[in-house]
Design an enzyme around this catalytic site. Structure first.
Site, PDB file in Angstrom:
ATOM      1  N   LEU A   1       0.809  -1.322   0.020  1.00 35.12           N
ATOM      2  CA  LEU A   1      -0.066  -0.056  -0.088  1.00 35.12           C
ATOM      3  C   LEU A   1       0.772   1.253   0.155  1.00 35.12           C
ATOM      4  CD1 LEU A   1      -2.710  -1.085   2.762  1.00 35.12           C
ATOM      5  CD2 LEU A   1      -2.932  -0.720   0.128  1.00 35.12           C
TER       6      LEU A   1
ATOM      7  N   GLY B   1       6.269   1.562   3.073  1.00 40.10           N
ATOM      8  CA  GLY B   1       7.526   1.565   3.162  1.00 40.10           C
ATOM      9  C   GLY B   1       8.436   0.908   1.916  1.00 40.10           C
TER      10      GLY B   1
ATOM     11  N   SER C   1       1.476  -1.481  -7.445  1.00 39.55           N
ATOM     12  CA  SER C   1       0.989  -2.667  -8.383  1.00 39.55           C
ATOM     13  C   SER C   1      -0.121  -3.311  -7.739  1.00 39.55           C
ATOM     14  CB  SER C   1       2.229  -3.395  -8.621  1.00 39.55           C
ATOM     15  OG  SER C   1       2.984  -3.886  -7.685  1.00 39.55           O
TER      16      SER C   1
END
Length: 200
Positions: free
Chosen positions: A34, A38, A107
């Site tokens: 998401l 990080g 993605s």
């Protein structure tokens, strides 16, 4: 898919030869997760560790690529698919050059990640799932995007009004909850070592 009236030109120097001279094996580290999970931070940390080891690597970051190469694309589902199609083709070229290439993109769709994997040979595509709960991502919100999405200022935002399909069986599963950035990065490097892609 190719342009009409074009023929593939075979190169004299092979991918394996390009990688061998670099004393490594070419591969693609595909970071997915998401927004705010990080991905870019960990991918950058891995790239720094690889550089320290004198590995030949390059990082293709999602935001950076959208500043130029994919600057004409928005964030609808269709444009996200095209974004991943283009970057997977570019990443394939980097792998062909014998590099360890990283891509840090949300993605969100499993089919698109599979499409990227299918462009490479067995063992070259390494899916890295940066597993961070959306509540944590939203709390971090380094770009203020979740706040804007919640306010309706951004449409098609992954995790809010657009789907994220988490990897079911990633090669590397990084649970960021109880690990530092350095530990997360070392987990990736350790995987590359155990797979014989780089030397210890």
């Amino acid at each position: 898919m190719k342009t009409e009236n074009t023929v593939w030109h075979t190169q004299q120097v092979s991918k394996a030869q390009r990688a061998d001279i670099k004393k490594q094996k070419a591969c693609l580290l595909w970071y997915t997760g998401l927004s705010g999970s990080g991905k870019s931070t960990i991918a950058n940390a891995v790239d720094a560790l690889l550089f320290q080891r004198h590995c030949h690597s390059y990082l293709l970051d999602g935001d950076n690529v959208r500043h130029g190469f994919n600057g004409d694309l928005g964030f609808s589902d269709e444009e996200r698919v095209e974004n991943i199609r283009r970057i997977s083709e570019v990443a394939k070229l980097f792998v062909d050059a014998g590099l360890i290439v990283s891509t840090a993109f949300i993605s969100p769709f499993a089919a698109d990640r599979a499409m990227a994997a299918n462009k490479l040979e067995n063992g070259e595509f390494i899916e890295v799932f940066i597993d961070t709960p959306i509540a944590v991502c939203e709390q971090r919100d380094p770009k203020g995007l979740y706040k804007k999405a919640r306010a309706g200022e951004i449409k098609d935002f992954t995790g809010i009004d657009s789907t994220y399909e988490a990897p079911e069986n990633p090669a590397i599963h990084i649970d960021t909850a109880n690990k530092s950035i350095e530990q997360c990065a070392q987990q990736v490097v350790d995987y590359l070592i155990t797979q014989g892609l780089i030397t210890d």
